[in-house]
Design an enzyme around this catalytic site. Structure first.
Site, PDB file in Angstrom:
ATOM      1  CG  MET A  94       6.407  -4.676  -8.307  1.00  0.00           C
ATOM      2  SD  MET A  94       5.907  -6.106  -9.284  1.00  0.00           S
ATOM      3  CE  MET A  94       4.555  -7.116  -9.839  1.00  0.00           C
ATOM      4  N   GLY A 123      -5.429  -1.729  -0.719  1.00  0.00           N
ATOM      5  CA  GLY A 123      -4.254  -2.350  -0.540  1.00  0.00           C
ATOM      6  C   GLY A 123      -3.544  -1.263  -0.322  1.00  0.00           C
ATOM      7  CG  HIS A 124      -1.656  -0.631  -3.692  1.00  0.00           C
ATOM      8  ND1 HIS A 124      -1.651  -1.807  -5.248  1.00  0.00           N
ATOM      9  CD2 HIS A 124       0.171  -1.724  -3.805  1.00  0.00           C
ATOM     10  CE1 HIS A 124      -1.142  -1.676  -5.607  1.00  0.00           C
ATOM     11  NE2 HIS A 124      -0.092  -2.141  -5.274  1.00  0.00           N
ATOM     12  N   GLY A 142       2.650  -5.595   2.738  1.00  0.00           N
ATOM     13  CA  GLY A 142       1.168  -5.781   2.949  1.00  0.00           C
ATOM     14  C   GLY A 142       1.801  -8.049   3.332  1.00  0.00           C
ATOM     15  CD  GLN A 144       6.565  -9.163  -2.192  1.00  0.00           C
ATOM     16  OE1 GLN A 144       6.664  -9.628  -2.862  1.00  0.00           O
ATOM     17  NE2 GLN A 144       5.979  -8.437  -1.593  1.00  0.00           N
ATOM     18  CG  MET A 179      -8.477  -5.143  -2.183  1.00  0.00           C
ATOM     19  SD  MET A 179      -9.286  -3.879  -2.555  1.00  0.00           S
ATOM     20  CE  MET A 179     -10.535  -3.567  -1.780  1.00  0.00           C
ATOM     21  CB  SER A 188      -2.956  -5.304  -9.663  1.00  0.00           C
ATOM     22  OG  SER A 188      -1.866  -4.429  -8.554  1.00  0.00           O
ATOM     23  NE  ARG A 189      -0.153 -11.209 -10.940  1.00  0.00           N
ATOM     24  CZ  ARG A 189       1.052 -11.282 -10.718  1.00  0.00           C
ATOM     25  NH1 ARG A 189       0.934 -10.914  -9.262  1.00  0.00           N
ATOM     26  NH2 ARG A 189       2.336 -11.089 -10.950  1.00  0.00           N
TER      27      ARG A 189
HETATM   28  P1  AMP Z   1       2.957  -5.292  -4.998  1.00  0.00           P
HETATM   29  O1  AMP Z   1       2.071  -3.719  -6.248  1.00  0.00           O
HETATM   30  O2  AMP Z   1       1.945  -5.639  -6.099  1.00  0.00           O
HETATM   31  O3  AMP Z   1       4.066  -5.401  -5.941  1.00  0.00           O
HETATM   32  O4  AMP Z   1       1.855  -4.832  -4.060  1.00  0.00           O
HETATM   33  C1  AMP Z   1       2.934  -3.949  -3.026  1.00  0.00           C
HETATM   34  C2  AMP Z   1       2.867  -3.536  -1.800  1.00  0.00           C
HETATM   35  O5  AMP Z   1       1.120  -3.688  -1.545  1.00  0.00           O
HETATM   36  C3  AMP Z   1       3.066  -4.968  -1.185  1.00  0.00           C
HETATM   37  O6  AMP Z   1       3.543  -5.642  -0.502  1.00  0.00           O
HETATM   38  C4  AMP Z   1       1.505  -5.788  -1.011  1.00  0.00           C
HETATM   39  O7  AMP Z   1       1.933  -7.069   0.153  1.00  0.00           O
HETATM   40  C5  AMP Z   1       1.106  -4.716  -0.596  1.00  0.00           C
HETATM   41  N1  AMP Z   1      -0.496  -5.152  -0.521  1.00  0.00           N
HETATM   42  C6  AMP Z   1      -0.696  -5.439  -2.168  1.00  0.00           C
HETATM   43  N2  AMP Z   1      -2.104  -6.381  -2.013  1.00  0.00           N
HETATM   44  C7  AMP Z   1      -2.822  -6.040  -1.170  1.00  0.00           C
HETATM   45  C8  AMP Z   1      -3.926  -6.281  -0.142  1.00  0.00           C
HETATM   46  N3  AMP Z   1      -4.277  -6.293  -0.611  1.00  0.00           N
HETATM   47  N4  AMP Z   1      -3.711  -5.762   0.988  1.00  0.00           N
HETATM   48  C9  AMP Z   1      -2.619  -5.426   2.171  1.00  0.00           C
HETATM   49  N5  AMP Z   1      -1.433  -5.082   1.261  1.00  0.00           N
HETATM   50  C10 AMP Z   1      -1.424  -5.001   0.076  1.00  0.00           C
END
Ligand code: AMP
Length: 281
Positions: free
Chosen positions: A30, A36-37, A147, A153, A184, A186-187
């Site tokens: 997103m 993390g991303h 992640g 999820q 980590m 985004s929030r």
């Molecule tokens: P999001 O943009 O938050 O929907 O996350 C996109 C992908 O990045 C999802 O597969 C998340 O699980 C992964 N993700 C988000 N935060 C982390 C993190 N701290 N460590 C590893 N993967 C992450």
């Protein structure tokens, strides 16, 4: 890095890639990238010829009163990070194209989506499976990367891939944390200075719970209560849920043993953070 916004253009690109027998790795996101991303992109980069990242703040996975409107959108910064990670394509679809008027079809992984976060966010995982199901159909990657931070999820999507016969491999990657242990997200940027200072208590409490389990505390209720007390005593965070579940099926554990996951959601003011710890006993 090339940004593609329409499904038609992306499909044309993918056709040319497949004609050359190149492998495609995919990272759905997103946006609002953090380390993390980036870790998912790096792994995907190493393992595939072509790396496609999607950025789509998916309205269908946000409930009423949740943060869809205020979710961070940082197109410029994301493009910069994507370039650093040698992403080939950012797929940036519009809400209108993903969900045209009279959109009617949903994917639902029952049972697994009603527990943990699903209990507190009705409809959330249906939104996730629907959008990822669509993205997999559009991109037809060889493999996609998720992640572990969003463990539920990842497990639900793994089940969806299996049940709906998607021809794709799924790889689940470790949670990337700040130096102080905070996962980590985004929030995290929406935490106040004080909340940010307190938030590392989440992972500390999870590690302490794992330690107690290793030392013989086998009652899920005691473990969960320990986590709750630890966090609520040492921060302004309010626990939404803490649960000890089987790390494969997500069903509640009667006894802490086997492949265990302690998962939780904590609310700091208006910010909802999730985390988990997985271990074998
Ligand atoms: P999001 O943009 O938050 O929907 O996350 C996109 C992908 O990045 C999802 O597969 C998340 O699980 C992964 N993700 C988000 N935060 C982390 C993190 N701290 N460590 C590893 N993967 C992450």
């Amino acid at each position: 890095v090339r940004v593609i916004k329409s499904i038609y253009s992306l499909r044309r690109f993918i056709k040319t890639v497949k004609a050359k027998n190149k492998t495609i790795g995919f990272v759905p996101t997103m946006g609002s990238f953090h380390a993390g991303h980036a870790s998912l992109m790096r792994k995907c980069r190493r393992e595939n010829d072509i790396l496609i990242v999607s950025i789509f703040v998916n309205p269908k996975q946000f409930g009423n009163g949740e943060d869809y409107q205020t979710y961070p959108r940082e197109e410029k910064k994301d493009k910069y990070i994507a370039r650093e990670e040698k992403v080939d394509i950012i797929f940036y679809p519009s809400v209108e194209e993903m969900y045209p008027k009279r959109y009617l079809t949903y994917i639902d992984t029952v049972k697994m989506s009603d527990v943990l976060c699903g209990q507190c966010r009705p409809g959330h995982f249906q939104g996730v499976t629907t959008v990822v199901g669509k993205l997999l159909n559009i991109i037809t990657p060889d493999v996609f990367y998720l992640g572990r931070k969003d463990a539920q999820q990842a497990m639900i999507l793994k089940k969806m891939v299996e049940d709906l016969n998607y021809s794709v491999k799924i790889k689940i990657c470790p949670t990337v944390r700040e130096e102080d242990g905070l996962a980590m997200s985004s929030r995290n940027n929406y935490l106040t200075f004080q909340q940010r200072k307190e938030a590392p208590v989440i992972y500390k409490a999870l590690k302490q719970a794992r330690q107690k389990a290793r030392e013989g505390q086998y009652r899920p209720r005691n473990i969960a209560e320990g986590v709750r007390t630890n966090i609520e005593k040492n921060s302004s965070g309010r626990i939404e849920y803490v649960a000890c579940v089987d790390a494969n099926s997500l069903s509640p554990l009667k006894k802490i043993m086997g492949h265990c996951m302690i998962a939780l959601a904590v609310i700091f003011g208006k910010v909802r953070l999730i985390d988990n710890i997985i271990f074998k006993l």
